[in-house]
Scaffold this active site. Structure first.
Site, short mmCIF file in Angstrom:
data_model
loop_
_atom_site.label_atom_id
_atom_site.label_comp_id
_atom_site.label_asym_id
_atom_site.label_seq_id
_atom_site.Cartn_x
_atom_site.Cartn_y
_atom_site.Cartn_z
N LYS A 200 1.59 47.49 1.62
CA LYS A 200 0.77 48.69 1.48
C LYS A 200 -0.53 48.38 0.73
CE LYS A 200 3.31 51.01 4.09
NZ LYS A 200 4.58 51.63 3.86
C1 LIG Z 1 5.79 52.32 4.35
C2 LIG Z 1 5.99 53.69 4.88
C3 LIG Z 1 7.02 54.53 4.42
C4 LIG Z 1 8.13 54.07 3.51
O1 LIG Z 1 7.74 53.46 2.35
P1 LIG Z 1 8.74 52.39 1.66
O2 LIG Z 1 8.09 52.10 0.36
O3 LIG Z 1 8.80 51.23 2.58
O4 LIG Z 1 10.07 53.06 1.53
C5 LIG Z 1 7.06 55.82 4.88
N1 LIG Z 1 6.18 56.28 5.77
C6 LIG Z 1 5.19 55.50 6.25
C7 LIG Z 1 4.22 56.10 7.22
C8 LIG Z 1 5.07 54.18 5.84
O5 LIG Z 1 4.09 53.42 6.35
#
Ligand SMILES: *Cc1c(COP(=O)(O)O)cnc(C)c1O
Length: 385
Positions: A200
């Site tokens: 992220k």
């Molecule tokens: C990464 C992501 C999530 C989940 O986040 P995690 O930290 O991996 O649990 C949820 N929604 C979207 C659109 C994502 O890209």
């Protein structure tokens, strides 16, 4: 038969950065920060976690942020805090990571899949309104690629029916909605959830956060994330007992993860510059390729999470790119077509068509202009084959 240098380049793709679709970006201080926490002996939720919460809140210019174990946990807890549960329906785009939908199911609610705007890959006010039923209690817009979703035109109807907006801003840390940061809309009734997972915009290794609407809601989410126990760790070790006040889960953010996030946040400005710049480099390089359409991210307001194109014969182009060692991906196979979500299937023609055409190009801050050229050269060859 001898092959030329250029052929070899494109076939074997010697550029390591383009082999990966996404990648964490480390600034250099993360390992030392983790080592310091390891030596401290406090690995759970600690004052390091709370410092991370305060720093994220300061960055967003909001009173409070509650850090949790993951973006999925953030979504789950935000829904619970908003009172979403059994029998309730939550409107969500089908074109999202399965995590958005699983969080709804985990809360005991039912996903109601909504269409997207094929230009932005996000829901619109109109597609949300179309999806509402008498059971709708929440709407979960997904900020695809980091782009803010504007539901202003649906807001009066949503407010009138007592429907809560829980934003899945997992990909949108650092982006703007007009002149305010995504996450700074609590006063307007929106709960925002971020992910700080490995790839992220800002990573904690693993992690997430909820931006609550009120201090009371922040307290509810803190209780929910720590098994319903109100006392802090520090208070608990000095007492013979503790009180379990409500239902709760175990979703704290480890100090190890918070330490990584704190290190990243100090230099996040670099990402705020690099990601839009990388996206613009792609935009310019892709301009001359027939048949390839770039999905717009509103780069003026967005810290882009990815770079998505629509291509004809996507599956063939995808295979060709993979054979050239270019780390393309597809985000996402639609959720309304997944076996787990079959009970909530309904036809979504725009989503289905879009999902057959989209392909995500390698996109992460370590990439150079030369890497982008290598990807785009390969793409040109793949689509004209
Ligand atoms: C990464 C992501 C999530 C989940 O986040 P995690 O930290 O991996 O649990 C949820 N929604 C979207 C659109 C994502 O890209």
């Amino acid at each position: 038969m001898p092959i030329t240098q250029t052929e070899e380049d494109s076939v074997n793709s010697p550029r390591p950065a383009v082999r990966r679709n996404a990648s964490p970006y480390l600034y250099g201080g993360e390992a030392a920060a983790v080592a310091q926490v390891l030596e401290s002996g406090q690995y759970g939720h600690s004052d390091v976690t709370e410092k991370f919460e305060r720093e994220v809140a300061a960055y967003l210019d909001v009173p409070e942020v509650v850090a949790v174990e993951s973006g999925t946990a953030a979504l789950h807890l935000a829904l619970l805090a908003a009172g979403i549960g059994n029998g309730d329906e939550v409107v969500v785009p089908s074109l999202t990571f399965a995590a958005s939908v699983q969080a709804i199911v985990a809360a005991g609610a039912r996903p109601r899949f909504a269409e997207i705007d094929p230009d932005t890959l996000c829901v619109t006010g109109a597609s949300v309104l179309e999806a509402l039923t008498p059971d709708t209690r929440a709407v979960m817009p997904v900020l695809y690629g980091g782009r803010a979703v504007d539901l202003t035109d649906a807001a009066p109807v949503l407010a009138g029916r007592g429907i809560t907006v829980v934003e899945d801003a997992a990909q949108a840390f650092g982006s703007w909605h007009g002149d305010r940061k995504v996450g700074a809309f609590g006063a307007s009734g929106t709960l925002t959830c971020f992910s700080f997972g490995p790839i992220k915009n800002l990573t904690c290794g693993q992690g997430g956060a909820v931006v609550p609407r009120t201090s009371q809601e922040a307290e509810t989410i803190r209780l929910l994330r720590m098994l319903g126990i109100r006392q802090s760790q520090a208070d608990r070790i000095r007492s013979t007992t503790y009180s379990v006040d409500t239902f709760g889960l175990r979703y704290p953010m480890s100090a190890l993860n918070a330490a990584i996030g704190l290190t990243q946040l100090v230099r996040f400005e670099e990402i705020e510059a690099k990601r839009p710049q990388l996206w613009r480099t792609y935009r310019d390089a892709l301009a001359g390729i027939d048949g390839v359409a770039l999905v717009d991210v509103d780069v003026e307001h967005t810290v882009p999470f990815n770079c998505v194109v629509r291509v004809p014969n996507r599956d063939a182009v995808f295979a060709d790119m993979q054979a050239r060692n270019i780390g393309v991906g597809v985000h996402y196979p639609p959720n309304h077509l997944q076996a787990a979500f079959a009970p909530w299937h309904r036809p979504l023609p725009v989503t289905e068509q879009t999902a057959e055409e989209i392909m995500s190009l390698p996109f992460h801050p370590a990439m150079t202009e030369q890497d982008v050229s290598a990807v785009v050269d390969a793409l040109r060859k793949a689509v004209t084959r």
